[in-house]
Structure formats: structure tokens, C-alpha cells
Design a protein around this motif. Structure first.
Motif, mmCIF file in Angstrom:
data_model
loop_
_atom_site.group_PDB
_atom_site.id
_atom_site.type_symbol
_atom_site.label_atom_id
_atom_site.label_comp_id
_atom_site.label_asym_id
_atom_site.label_seq_id
_atom_site.Cartn_x
_atom_site.Cartn_y
_atom_site.Cartn_z
ATOM 1 N N VAL A 35 -16.378 -3.687 2.063
ATOM 2 C CA VAL A 35 -15.237 -3.244 1.269
ATOM 3 C C VAL A 35 -15.702 -2.862 -0.128
ATOM 4 N N ASP A 36 -15.277 -1.685 -0.583
ATOM 5 C CA ASP A 36 -15.582 -1.220 -1.935
ATOM 6 C C ASP A 36 -14.531 -1.802 -2.877
ATOM 7 N N SER A 37 -14.610 -3.113 -3.086
ATOM 8 C CA SER A 37 -13.525 -3.830 -3.751
ATOM 9 C C SER A 37 -13.322 -3.403 -5.202
ATOM 10 N N GLU A 38 -14.396 -3.121 -5.923
ATOM 11 C CA GLU A 38 -14.239 -2.762 -7.338
ATOM 12 C C GLU A 38 -13.471 -1.449 -7.489
ATOM 13 N N ARG A 39 -13.849 -0.435 -6.725
ATOM 14 C CA ARG A 39 -13.169 0.853 -6.835
ATOM 15 C C ARG A 39 -11.713 0.755 -6.367
ATOM 16 N N ILE A 40 -11.486 0.045 -5.272
ATOM 17 C CA ILE A 40 -10.118 -0.104 -4.770
ATOM 18 C C ILE A 40 -9.251 -0.785 -5.813
ATOM 19 N N SER A 41 -9.752 -1.842 -6.422
ATOM 20 C CA SER A 41 -8.966 -2.565 -7.425
ATOM 21 C C SER A 41 -8.657 -1.700 -8.638
ATOM 22 N N ARG A 42 -9.647 -0.952 -9.102
ATOM 23 C CA ARG A 42 -9.419 -0.106 -10.282
ATOM 24 C C ARG A 42 -8.407 0.995 -10.008
ATOM 25 N N ILE A 43 -8.523 1.619 -8.844
ATOM 26 C CA ILE A 43 -7.574 2.678 -8.498
ATOM 27 C C ILE A 43 -6.176 2.107 -8.308
ATOM 28 N N HIS A 44 -6.076 0.986 -7.614
ATOM 29 C CA HIS A 44 -4.775 0.368 -7.370
ATOM 30 C C HIS A 44 -4.099 -0.023 -8.686
ATOM 31 N N ALA A 45 -4.843 -0.629 -9.581
ATOM 32 C CA ALA A 45 -4.274 -1.041 -10.868
ATOM 33 C C ALA A 45 -3.764 0.164 -11.649
ATOM 34 N N ALA A 46 -4.479 1.277 -11.567
ATOM 35 C CA ALA A 46 -4.045 2.476 -12.292
ATOM 36 C C ALA A 46 -2.821 3.110 -11.646
ATOM 37 N N ILE A 47 -2.774 3.140 -10.324
ATOM 38 C CA ILE A 47 -1.651 3.755 -9.628
ATOM 39 C C ILE A 47 -0.343 3.042 -9.934
ATOM 40 N N VAL A 48 -0.361 1.714 -10.039
ATOM 41 C CA VAL A 48 0.884 0.974 -10.296
ATOM 42 C C VAL A 48 1.193 0.854 -11.786
ATOM 43 N N ASP A 49 0.344 1.394 -12.627
ATOM 44 C CA ASP A 49 0.595 1.391 -14.068
ATOM 45 C C ASP A 49 1.655 2.452 -14.379
#
Length: 268
Positions: free
Chosen positions: A125-139
Motif C-alpha cells: 500500500v502506498d500509504s503516504e500518497r493515499i493519505s496526502r491525497i485524501h486529506a487534500a480532497i476532504v479539505d
């Protein structure tokens, strides 16, 4: 009772008692399944359901990437029987044991938590990229793909690849879904706002919101407001009371709520 689920991340729902009749807007009908699995959606899931007990287990993008073998984009807007689909075979032992013994929310929740803590990842799992993208999308401050690229510090093609694997949709669709869901949530929690008061500030005008409403829910705002929502209204109100977030799509990667999501939708 019948209602319609709004666009959401993926979910695994297990039933004890009555089972739903459900269909993604414009898709085939699923009946009689005691384990219903949905991919991430950008359309309404219509359903009819008798008296039942149910556990719903949401899979945020990180959860999808960890537990599901296929790319999310392949399963977007899908509704399947978890008792027969081969991808869902690893979850069947959980579905078979959640409701064992006397009904007990605490014991059932403990079984779910224990199951997923022992569940082996489907693939790296590319956890760092997924987390960064997810955090930005819900911002709520992020309104365009350019904003997203600047926020996460990745190339657009990289973001698109990660979104296809873990999120199910392109960055553009995900951001449109977010502004729509912020608007719909505002209205569902406080209908006195009327639609004009609930529309997210990233909409250019009401006509743009109406177009999104038709695409995501298969109906108009006026038609939606005229229908009863006996399940979703209660669920959203209770989730807001307990969790501080009325819908799954506004949660951060760690399950918490962006601090500004509950500000008035048209605030400066």
C-alpha cells in the motif's frame, strides 16, 4: 422502508434478518444478499429494506487499497453480493460470525475490530500518497485539481494513478463529489437553510449545483427534498452527534473531521 444512499466510499454491509433490495442509480437490482459490498460511488444507491439488524463497515481509500485486490476504479459504482463474489471470500468468515450468540453491539464490534486487525494486506500500500491525497480532497479549501496538485506536491499523473487504485474516480470527479456532499450534508442537517443557503462556496451558481445533483443523485434538489428520507436523516443526525461528521465522505484519512467542514457553506 425505502431511501437512497448518497455517494460514498466503499462499504461492506452485513445483515441479520431481512435483506435489502438495492440498486445503484441506473444499474441492476441486487436482492436477497446478507452481505452487500459496494465500491466507491458517485451515484445514489436506492434501497428497500424490511426490519433487520445491520453492521456497516466503511472502507476509506486506505482501507480499499489495503484489503481489496482490485483497483477501486474497476469497482466504482458497483453493488455485489459478498457471499458469491470471489474478491469478497476473505470477508465471509466475518459475515458468518458477527451476529453469533445473543445480540450485543459491544461483542459484535469487538469481533469486527479483531478480524480487521488480523487481516493480511491484499498487496503493498502506498500509504503516504493515499493519505496526502485524501486529506487534500476532504479539505474544504481545495476546489480545483490545480489546488490539489499544489497541496499534495505530486504530479497530476501520479495523483490520477493513486486515485484510480484507491479512490475509484479521477481527482476532478472526487472534488466535484466533495463539494456536492458538503452541500447536501448542510441541507440534510438543517433544511431551514434551503438549498440556496446550503450550496458550497465552490459552486459558481445554483444551476451548476442542480447539474451535479442530477448526476450524483439521479433527481433534482426539489424532487429530493419532497421525498421522505426516514433512514438517512436519522443516520446522519446520529452520526453527527456521535462522531462529529454526518457522512463518511467528509472524514479525514484517520477518520476524524476536517475542522472547517461544518462552517457555513457560503462563508467567506
Amino acid at each position: 422502508m425505502n431511501d437512497a444512499l448518497q455517494p460514498e466510499w466503499a462499504n461492506l454491509r452485513v445483515f441479520s434478518g431481512g435483506t435489502p433490495t438495492a440498486w445503484v442509480e441506473g444499474g441492476p437490482v441486487l436482492k436477497g444478499s446478507s452481505m452487500v459490498v459496494t465500491g466507491p460511488t458517485s451515484r445514489a444507491i436506492n434501497f428497500e429494506i424490511p426490519a433487520t439488524r445491520m453492521w456497516g463497515i466503511g472502507l476509506l481509500p486506505m482501507g480499499w487499497a489495503r484489503f481489496m485486490p482490485r483497483a477501486a476504479v474497476i469497482c466504482a459504482n458497483s453493488l455485489t453480493c459478498g457471499q458469491t463474489h470471489p474478491d469478497c471470500e476473505p470477508f465471509r468468515p466475518l459475515a458468518d460470525t458477527i451476529f453469533q450468540g445473543e445480540p450485543s453491539e459491544e461483542a459484535e464490534l469487538a469481533r469486527i475490530v479483531a478480524f480487521f486487525r488480523k487481516f493480511p494486506p491484499a498487496k503493498p500500500v502506498d500509504s503516504e500518497r493515499i493519505s496526502r491525497i485524501h486529506a487534500a480532497i476532504v479539505d474544504p479549501a481545495i476546489g480545483t485539481v490545480r489546488d490539489l496538485v499544489d497541496k499534495v506536491g505530486m504530479g497530476q499523473r501520479t495523483i490520477e494513478r493513486v486515485c484510480a487504485r484507491a479512490f475509484g474516480f479521477s481527482p476532478k470527479v472526487l472534488l466535484r463529489r466533495q463539494r456536492f456532499m458538503r452541500s447536501l450534508t448542510q441541507y440534510m442537517l438543517d433544511p431551514s437553510l434551503k438549498w440556496i443557503g446550503a450550496i458550497d462556496s465552490h459552486y459558481h451558481d445554483q444551476a451548476q449545483f442542480v447539474r451535479d445533483f442530477r448526476e450524483f443523485m439521479g433527481t433534482t434538489p426539489r424532487e429530493y427534498a419532497a421525498r421522505p428520507h426516514p433512514i438517512l436523516e436519522r443516520f446522519m443526525q446520529e452520526r453527527m452527534r456521535v462522531h462529529g461528521s454526518a457522512v463518511q465522505t467528509t472524514d479525514r484519512p484517520d477518520g476524524t473531521l476536517p475542522s472547517s467542514v461544518d462552517a457555513p457553506a457560503n462563508a467567506a
